[in-house]
Design an enzyme around this catalytic site. Structure first.
Site, PDB file in Angstrom:
ATOM      1  N   GLU A 150      93.369  10.771  10.237  1.00 39.07           N
ATOM      2  CA  GLU A 150      93.650   9.383   9.867  1.00 39.07           C
ATOM      3  C   GLU A 150      94.081   8.544  11.047  1.00 39.07           C
ATOM      4  O   GLU A 150      93.662   7.413  11.202  1.00 39.07           O
ATOM      5  CB  GLU A 150      94.757   9.323   8.801  1.00 39.07           C
ATOM      6  CG  GLU A 150      94.289   9.596   7.396  1.00 39.07           C
ATOM      7  CD  GLU A 150      94.066  11.069   7.167  1.00 39.07           C
ATOM      8  OE1 GLU A 150      94.456  11.858   8.033  1.00 39.07           O
ATOM      9  OE2 GLU A 150      93.501  11.429   6.134  1.00 39.07           O
ATOM     10  N   HIS A 219     100.701  12.943  -3.621  1.00 35.10           N
ATOM     11  CA  HIS A 219      99.492  12.195  -3.925  1.00 35.10           C
ATOM     12  C   HIS A 219      99.745  11.065  -4.895  1.00 35.10           C
ATOM     13  O   HIS A 219      98.814  10.551  -5.499  1.00 35.10           O
ATOM     14  CB  HIS A 219      98.419  13.146  -4.478  1.00 35.10           C
ATOM     15  CG  HIS A 219      97.946  14.133  -3.466  1.00 35.10           C
ATOM     16  ND1 HIS A 219      98.708  15.219  -3.098  1.00 35.10           N
ATOM     17  CD2 HIS A 219      96.825  14.180  -2.741  1.00 35.10           C
ATOM     18  CE1 HIS A 219      98.048  15.904  -2.174  1.00 35.10           C
ATOM     19  NE2 HIS A 219      96.904  15.298  -1.935  1.00 35.10           N
TER      20      HIS A 219
END
Lengths: 414, 393
Positions: A150, A219
């Site tokens: 990322e 998450h």
């Protein structure tokens, strides 16, 4: 009656209201929001009475609302149809992720500088199918499958944007973007400023976040609160297929870095959207249901919990005004302010954490600017300050439920 | 003595032919462009590729330009040092003296279409890309006329028209950005390359390896240049890296180790790297260089290394001295001419400093400009609306 104005392609000049600067004289109370910036070049759903004024409150009522929405993933909520539905001549029905895809595809067709990068966006079609089919159409370089890094691919997108490309960086889950925080904060947000205006960073950083169905703590994160302090970026949250497509297009066309927050549970919302091209204003809030008794401010998934609570409240005789704030940075204090001046009571319902969340900033902003108009303290319902547990019952308790909203309204309206 | 007077008198005949130069210095030196070939002192070491030849094609004009540019950069950094001590420059100030050969050598091998991105030790790279001295000093002193209008400071010099992308304060964060620049060059089919500069300290960052993977996977025209000055702030390379052979750490990416104090070797390596990158994708260049100052002005630079080491490098490997010896031995210029040149440069730098000192500070309305693009005549306020208010263009 339709308040939807055509996009730039249609060239309908007469009915369009150009961007108006927020005339400071119209504000009675000073605005806390540091700026009300409009991006150039796109037309927004603004006032349609042809007069050249900043968003008058009357035009807000005629604004786009959702006539019929059949969400299947979330609590079964129908938007209150009391507000006039827009007179759509024609439209097509689709799901929210398809709306995002449509917006994305239209923009990629329109401008060859637009490209997408992220994990599994290309050949796989996107983990939430937002980029499905785009790699076949536009090729691997424009819909780029990145390795799992990322920090590097966000930085790469920002570097590419410095030269003039317009990348859309997808985080497979917003939570993963924490790994790219340095790039987002220091480079994305600040390069335009520290270079004295030499470089613009027209990136869109998007991805699903929020509490899903038992996805676990890591998450189920809500990163709005972490990003909100970064100077130089804009944040928007979409909640319906209509505003998803509109905000996606607006974000891509904006010269500023925009973070577009989607929600995992809203991707399968179905709605009919216009066939014509349209864009939503990045800095504007959406009037979902006008009312008189209390202003309820919300965004993203909580909008549906609020609307469900609204049904109960209407049955009990209350008349809540529901505003989907959409723009998380900067806040649309004009819309919010007008509403507060009308109802004198504010309830904020959000999915963010209590501590340092969007609601916390909004509470401060409202208190600072509209204190004289409040009859009761601003109440903020947020998620609990806990990591989201796995167990279904516990997870339900971390987020705000409609019953709690009803109780809060009753409390405020005493 | 008589001889030099004679030679200078005879050189006046040559004067008209030479004054076509852009420099204000009245020079009597040879500015021949006919090629000279010079052998680099230190051979190249390579990893997964062939080394370029040690014979570098250059010319009198180019070597003289090296001298002039490096001397200017050196003077600029020394001037920045004094300005910092005089508290006209605040915050962080990272000086490049000792490493000038890298900036000039690289420029000699590339065009302004090729992009350069570097870390916070960016003053000389900015000058190398065509930045003006007065812009640099103004920015260092936080004035409105600075290259970033006073908003960036020492670590944020940029020059978009010369493809110089800065100027970054966070160690290693410029590496993914640099890969993004290379990606855009590939996307736009520019036939240009990006030089991504980072230090031996940043060589241990994860994002470097992430970016290397991406660049190698997609054949991006990125050249990663590790400016190995042997100290990551106060920590020597042998204390921070298990493998200090930075040119090899790309593993599957070819690498080249270069004597970074030799401007000609740098030029050769960069030329080689550019050709490589356009055909075969990324390559790592490790430049063996040295900085005389500490990491920044707050660091004396002597607690982790001995003064003998610093003066030793200065005597044996100084880039400007090396070029001076070349100029003298090839009869391109005389000792006196070079000294005159240095005096002119010193004056040039002093003038730039004086001009920068006179320039105005930014007004308070500048606080809010350049936050967002194209502000549409909107009014922008600070947190306290009454105090600061500006109408944006």
């Amino acid at each position: 009656m339709s308040a939807i104005l055509q996009g730039a392609g249609a060239g309908a000049a007469a009915a369009l209201t150009p961007f108006n600067s927020i005339d400071s004289n119209k504000f009675v109370a000073p605005s806390r929001s540091s700026l009300s910036v409009r991006s150039k070049s796109y037309i927004v759903a603004g006032s349609d009475d042809g007069t050249n004024k900043s968003f008058g409150s009357s035009s807000l009522i005629a604004r786009r609302s959702q006539p019929l929405m059949i969400p299947n993933a979330v609590t079964a909520t129908k938007a209150d149809t009391a507000a006039s539905s827009t007179s759509l001549k024609s439209g097509h029905e689709l799901l929210l992720y398809e709306a995002l895809q449509e917006g994305l595809e239209e923009e990629m067709d329109r401008d060859p500088h637009v490209c997408v990068m992220g994990e599994d966006v290309g050949h796989y079609g996107g983990s939430y199918k937002v980029t499905k089919g785009l790699a076949d159409k536009f090729g691997d370089l424009r819909v780029l499958d990145t390795p799992i890094c990322e920090n590097a691919f966000t930085g790469m997108g920002i570097g590419a944007a410095m030269t003039g490309l317009r990348p859309i960086i997808e985080g497979m889950n917003m939570g993963f973007l924490l790994l790219a925080f340095n790039q987002i904060s220091n480079n994305c947000g600040m390069l335009h400023y520290t270079s004295g205006g030499q470089f613009t960073i027209p990136v869109v950083i998007r991805g699903p976040g929020g509490v899903g169905r038992q996805l676990g703590a890591e998450h189920s994160q809500r990163l709005e609160s972490y990003f909100q302090s970064i100077p130089g970026i804009q944040m928007v949250a979409c909640s319906t297929p209509y505003n998803a497509k509109g905000l996606m297009k607006a974000a891509i066309r904006s010269e500023n870095p925009v973070i577009l927050f989607e929600h995992v549970l809203l991707y399968n919302l179905k709605e009919s959207i216009p066939d014509e091209e349209y864009i939503c204003n990045l800095e504007e809030a959406e009037m979902v249901r006008p009312g008189e008794h209390i202003t309820i401010l919300t965004y993203s998934r909580m909008r549906y919990h609020v609307m469900q609570a609204a049904k109960t409240l209407v049955n009990k005789g209350y008349d809540p005004e529901v505003i989907d704030i959409r723009s998380l940075k900067p806040f649309d204090l004009h819309t919010i302010g007008n509403s507060v001046k009308k109802t004198h009571r504010v309830l904020i319902v959000e999915e963010c954490m209590r501590t340092g969340g969007i609601g916390a900033s909004l509470t401060a902003a409202i208190n600072e600017n509209f204190h004289d108009y409040l009859d009761a303290p601003v109440m903020c319902l947020s998620s609990q300050d806990v990591p989201t547990p796995y167990a279904g019952t516990l997870e339900e308790w971390t987020v705000v439920q409609p019953a709690q909203i009803v109780t809060a309204v009753e409390q405020l309206c005493q | 003595m008589a001889l030099s007077r004679l030679s200078s008198r005879s050189n006046t005949f040559l004067k008209p032919a030479i004054t076509a130069l852009h420099s204000p210095i009245r020079r009597h030196v040879s500015t021949d462009t006919s090629p000279i070939t010079i052998e680099t002192a230190v051979p190249f070491t390579s990893h997964l590729c062939e080394s370029p030849s040690r014979s570098v094609e250059t010319s009198s004009e180019e070597i003289l330009a090296f001298f002039r540019d490096m001397a200017q950069m050196r003077r600029m950094e020394i001037a920045a040092d004094s300005l910092y001590k005089a508290k006209l420059i605040r915050g962080f100030c990272h000086l490049y003296d000792g490493q000038e050969a890298l900036a000039v050598g690289m420029e000699a091998a590339i065009t302004k279409k090729d992009a350069i991105i570097t870390s916070y030790r960016d003053h000389c790279t900015f000058i190398g890309r065509g930045g003006k001295l007065v812009d640099a000093f103004s920015e260092l002193m936080g004035r409105k006329t600075g290259c970033s209008h006073g908003k960036g400071g020492s670590m944020h010099f940029y020059k978009k028209d010369a493809s110089f992308y800065g100027g970054h304060g966070i160690v290693g964060a410029q590496i993914p950005l640099g890969c993004g620049l290379a990606f855009a060059q590939k996307y736009n089919k520019d036939e240009a390359v990006t030089f991504v500069l980072y230090g031996d300290g940043a060589a241990n960052q994860g994002q470097l390896f992430e970016a290397l993977n991406i660049a190698a996977l997609w054949d991006l025209p990125a050249i990663l240049v590790c400016e190995n000055n042997h100290y990551g702030m106060g920590t020597a390379t042998w204390r921070s890296a298990k493998s200090p052979a930075y040119f090899k750490r790309g593993d599957y990416v070819p690498g080249l180790k270069v004597d970074g104090m030799d401007a000609l070797a740098v030029k050769q390596a960069c030329k080689f790297a550019k050709e490589h990158a356009l055909k075969n994708g990324p390559i790592i260049l490790e430049m063996d260089t040295y900085r005389y100052h500490g990491h920044s002005m707050s660091d004396p630079g002597s607690t982790y290394r001995t003064r003998d080491e610093i003066s030793g490098v200065r005597q044996v490997r100084d880039p400007i001295e090396r070029v001076r010896k070349l100029l003298l031995s090839h009869d391109i210029a005389t000792e006196k001419e070079l000294k005159d040149m240095e005096k002119e440069i010193r004056k040039e730098v002093d003038d730039a400093v004086a001009q920068a000192k006179e320039s105005p500070v930014p007004d308070s309305s500048e606080l809010f400009t350049n936050m967002y693009v194209k502000d549409c005549g909107v009014e922008s306020f600070g947190a306290d609306r009454k105090d600061l208010k500006v109408t944006l263009p």
